[in-house]
Design an enzyme around this catalytic site. Structure first.
Site, PDB file in Angstrom:
ATOM      1  N   LYS A 196     -18.849  10.757 -12.322  1.00 18.63           N
ATOM      2  CA  LYS A 196     -19.929  10.802 -13.303  1.00 18.63           C
ATOM      3  C   LYS A 196     -20.168  12.258 -13.670  1.00 18.63           C
ATOM      4  O   LYS A 196     -20.472  13.079 -12.817  1.00 18.63           O
ATOM      5  CB  LYS A 196     -21.193  10.171 -12.738  1.00 18.63           C
ATOM      6  CG  LYS A 196     -22.367  10.262 -13.709  1.00 18.63           C
ATOM      7  CD  LYS A 196     -23.568   9.461 -13.256  1.00 18.63           C
ATOM      8  CE  LYS A 196     -24.717   9.661 -14.236  1.00 18.63           C
ATOM      9  NZ  LYS A 196     -25.906   8.886 -13.867  1.00 18.63           N
ATOM     10  N   ARG A 206     -32.212   9.417 -22.226  1.00 18.67           N
ATOM     11  CA  ARG A 206     -33.421  10.089 -21.724  1.00 18.67           C
ATOM     12  C   ARG A 206     -34.646   9.547 -22.448  1.00 18.67           C
ATOM     13  O   ARG A 206     -35.708   9.383 -21.858  1.00 18.67           O
ATOM     14  CB  ARG A 206     -33.299  11.606 -21.905  1.00 18.67           C
ATOM     15  CG  ARG A 206     -32.073  12.218 -21.216  1.00 18.67           C
ATOM     16  CD  ARG A 206     -32.328  12.501 -19.749  1.00 18.67           C
ATOM     17  NE  ARG A 206     -31.078  12.616 -18.998  1.00 18.67           N
ATOM     18  CZ  ARG A 206     -30.362  13.735 -18.874  1.00 18.67           C
ATOM     19  NH1 ARG A 206     -30.758  14.853 -19.450  1.00 18.67           N
ATOM     20  NH2 ARG A 206     -29.250  13.733 -18.170  1.00 18.67           N
ATOM     21  N   ARG A 217     -28.589  18.231 -14.647  1.00 23.73           N
ATOM     22  CA  ARG A 217     -28.146  17.613 -13.386  1.00 23.73           C
ATOM     23  C   ARG A 217     -26.853  18.239 -12.881  1.00 23.73           C
ATOM     24  O   ARG A 217     -26.065  17.598 -12.189  1.00 23.73           O
ATOM     25  CB  ARG A 217     -27.922  16.118 -13.610  1.00 23.73           C
ATOM     26  CG  ARG A 217     -29.096  15.371 -14.217  1.00 23.73           C
ATOM     27  CD  ARG A 217     -28.935  13.881 -13.980  1.00 23.73           C
ATOM     28  NE  ARG A 217     -29.792  13.058 -14.827  1.00 23.73           N
ATOM     29  CZ  ARG A 217     -31.103  12.932 -14.649  1.00 23.73           C
ATOM     30  NH1 ARG A 217     -31.715  13.603 -13.698  1.00 23.73           N
ATOM     31  NH2 ARG A 217     -31.806  12.147 -15.442  1.00 23.73           N
ATOM     32  N   GLU A 233     -13.537  12.385  -6.061  1.00 17.61           N
ATOM     33  CA  GLU A 233     -14.764  11.591  -5.901  1.00 17.61           C
ATOM     34  C   GLU A 233     -14.434  10.096  -5.777  1.00 17.61           C
ATOM     35  O   GLU A 233     -15.039   9.370  -4.991  1.00 17.61           O
ATOM     36  CB  GLU A 233     -15.698  11.818  -7.097  1.00 17.61           C
ATOM     37  CG  GLU A 233     -16.403  13.166  -7.096  1.00 17.61           C
ATOM     38  CD  GLU A 233     -17.636  13.184  -6.192  1.00 17.61           C
ATOM     39  OE1 GLU A 233     -17.894  12.184  -5.500  1.00 17.61           O
ATOM     40  OE2 GLU A 233     -18.344  14.206  -6.183  1.00 17.61           O
ATOM     41  N   LYS A 248     -17.683   7.667 -16.007  1.00 13.79           N
ATOM     42  CA  LYS A 248     -18.770   7.756 -16.981  1.00 13.79           C
ATOM     43  C   LYS A 248     -18.990   9.198 -17.412  1.00 13.79           C
ATOM     44  O   LYS A 248     -18.991  10.077 -16.551  1.00 13.79           O
ATOM     45  CB  LYS A 248     -20.026   7.218 -16.301  1.00 13.79           C
ATOM     46  CG  LYS A 248     -21.289   7.328 -17.105  1.00 13.79           C
ATOM     47  CD  LYS A 248     -22.442   6.914 -16.258  1.00 13.79           C
ATOM     48  CE  LYS A 248     -23.703   7.067 -17.071  1.00 13.79           C
ATOM     49  NZ  LYS A 248     -24.873   6.772 -16.296  1.00 13.79           N
TER      50      LYS A 248
HETATM   51  C1  PBG Z   1     -29.037   7.666 -13.944  1.00 14.71           C
HETATM   52  C2  PBG Z   1     -28.304   7.195 -15.142  1.00 14.71           C
HETATM   53  C3  PBG Z   1     -28.169   7.847 -16.358  1.00 14.71           C
HETATM   54  C4  PBG Z   1     -27.420   7.016 -17.175  1.00 14.71           C
HETATM   55  C5  PBG Z   1     -27.132   5.876 -16.442  1.00 14.71           C
HETATM   56  N1  PBG Z   1     -27.656   6.012 -15.179  1.00 14.71           N
HETATM   57  C6  PBG Z   1     -28.762   9.119 -16.833  1.00 14.71           C
HETATM   58  C7  PBG Z   1     -28.244  10.388 -16.307  1.00 14.71           C
HETATM   59  O1  PBG Z   1     -27.406  10.444 -15.426  1.00 14.71           O
HETATM   60  O2  PBG Z   1     -28.713  11.431 -16.796  1.00 14.71           O
HETATM   61  C8  PBG Z   1     -27.024   7.291 -18.581  1.00 14.71           C
HETATM   62  C9  PBG Z   1     -26.557   6.109 -19.366  1.00 14.71           C
HETATM   63  C10 PBG Z   1     -26.438   6.348 -20.825  1.00 14.71           C
HETATM   64  O3  PBG Z   1     -26.526   7.492 -21.313  1.00 14.71           O
HETATM   65  O4  PBG Z   1     -26.239   5.362 -21.537  1.00 14.71           O
HETATM   66  N2  PBG Z   1     -29.982   6.704 -13.528  1.00 14.71           N
END
Ligand code: PBG
Length: 323
Positions: A196, A206, A217, A233, A248
């Site tokens: 990720k 957000r 992050r 990972e 992702k």
């Molecule tokens: C974290 C999470 C995020 C997304 C899915 N799970 C936000 C992030 O990591 O900042 C993003 C999914 C999207 O943008 O469609 N709970």
């Protein structure tokens, strides 16, 4: 001079193209991410994601039933709580919105599709980070694992079948697996967001979850520059007992997805994230791109790169087209 080898032969008609397609979409390979907001009597639109809403409990139930009816493989639930605190208490409270919604959805559709939940603290913390903070304001990996263990138990108790570990803490898969097994939740599966990346394409999400995050992050999500690290990972998550791996975002990370698909012993999924959705919707709304073809091509490309299933905000709509 005439060529004897003519790849165009197999492209000459829709029937031949259909028969020789190497990749197909199927509704069962799609997962619909959904947002449910505490305390709202009706669904609220998300400006930056036209067509996606923050659901009320009622509208969520209806939308999940629609997804099941369309043959969608699963739903991934995200909670938007009314109040937040430093440790994300709402995430582990059995009466927290995500756990309440999970019970409601399971009661509505049962096993008709796979009910999945996002296991991460960011929606529930008042600082918006995916973990708890130490005295210096840094995300504390091992203290966060304790919260994830409790969150896993709350979600499994609520009936979630597959827990989506999206927080990118080191050791999170092993921690959650151990917690689940220690109380007999042996059949609750773990979907590890293995690779990720700290992506700008999460921008619209957000807004979708009213994120309180200031900053970024980058101390826990991966650097978009790193391909080998994505594989590392993924390997760590396999060793810790992940049942499904995920990459992702999807479209900008198809190389990583392809690498992970080639090495994984378990299914590999990809998440077509909010920004990927919004870019296509925005271009289509302006008449700059053919909406349906762009959606189909983007999801087929993710499958072609190696995703066994795709999380996409268009899951129900695509499933409808496939009928
Ligand atoms: C974290 C999470 C995020 C997304 C899915 N799970 C936000 C992030 O990591 O900042 C993003 C999914 C999207 O943008 O469609 N709970």
């Amino acid at each position: 001079m005439h060529p004897t080898i003519r790849p165009r032969r197999l492209r000459q008609s829709p029937a031949l193209r259909r028969m020789t397609a190497e990749t197909r979409l199927h509704a069962a390979d799609l997962v619909l991410p959904m947002f449910v907001r505490e305390g709202t009597p009706e669904a609220l639109p998300i400006q930056s994601m036209p067509g996606v809403v923050q659901h009320s409990l009622d509208s969520l139930r209806r939308a999940v039933a629609d997804a099941a009816e369309a043959g969608v493989g699963g739903v991934m639930l995200f909670g938007v709580p009314e109040t937040r605190d430093a440790i994300g208490t709402g995430a582990t409270d059995p009466d927290g919105i995500l756990n309440v919604a999970t019970r409601a959805v399971v009661a509505e559709v049962g096993d008709a599709l796979v009910v999945q939940t996002d296991l991460c603290l960011d929606e529930f913390t008042d600082h918006g980070h995916c973990g708890v903070l130490d005295v210096n304001g840094r995300v504390d990996n091992d203290a966060t694992l304790e919260r994830y263990r409790d969150m896993a138990l709350a979600q499994a108790d609520a009936g979630s079948v597959l827990l989506g570990l999206s927080g990118m803490m080191d050791g999170q898969v092993a921690a959650v697996r151990q917690a689940l097994d220690s109380v007999g939740h042996l059949d609750t599966a773990v979907l590890a967001y293995s690779a990720k990346y700290a992506s700008v394409f999460y921008g619209p999400f957000r807004e979708a979850v009213d994120s309180q995050l200031s900053g970024d992050r980058r101390t826990y999500q991966q650097d978009p520059a790193n391909r080998r690290e994505g594989l590392y990972e993924a390997r760590l998550d396999l060793e810790q007992g992940a049942d499904v791996l995920m990459v992702k975002p999807a479209m900008s990370y198809l190389d990583v997805l392809s690498d992970v698909a080639a090495m994984s012993d378990v299914p590999v999924w990809a998440y077509q994230v909010s920004g990927e959705y919004s870019m296509i919707e925005a271009a289509a709304a302006n008449g700059w791109i053919d909406r349906r073809r762009a959606i189909e091509e983007s999801v087929v490309s993710i499958r072609r790169a190696g995703a066994d299933a795709v999380l996409t905000y268009w899951a129900t709509e695509i499933a409808g087209w496939l009928r």
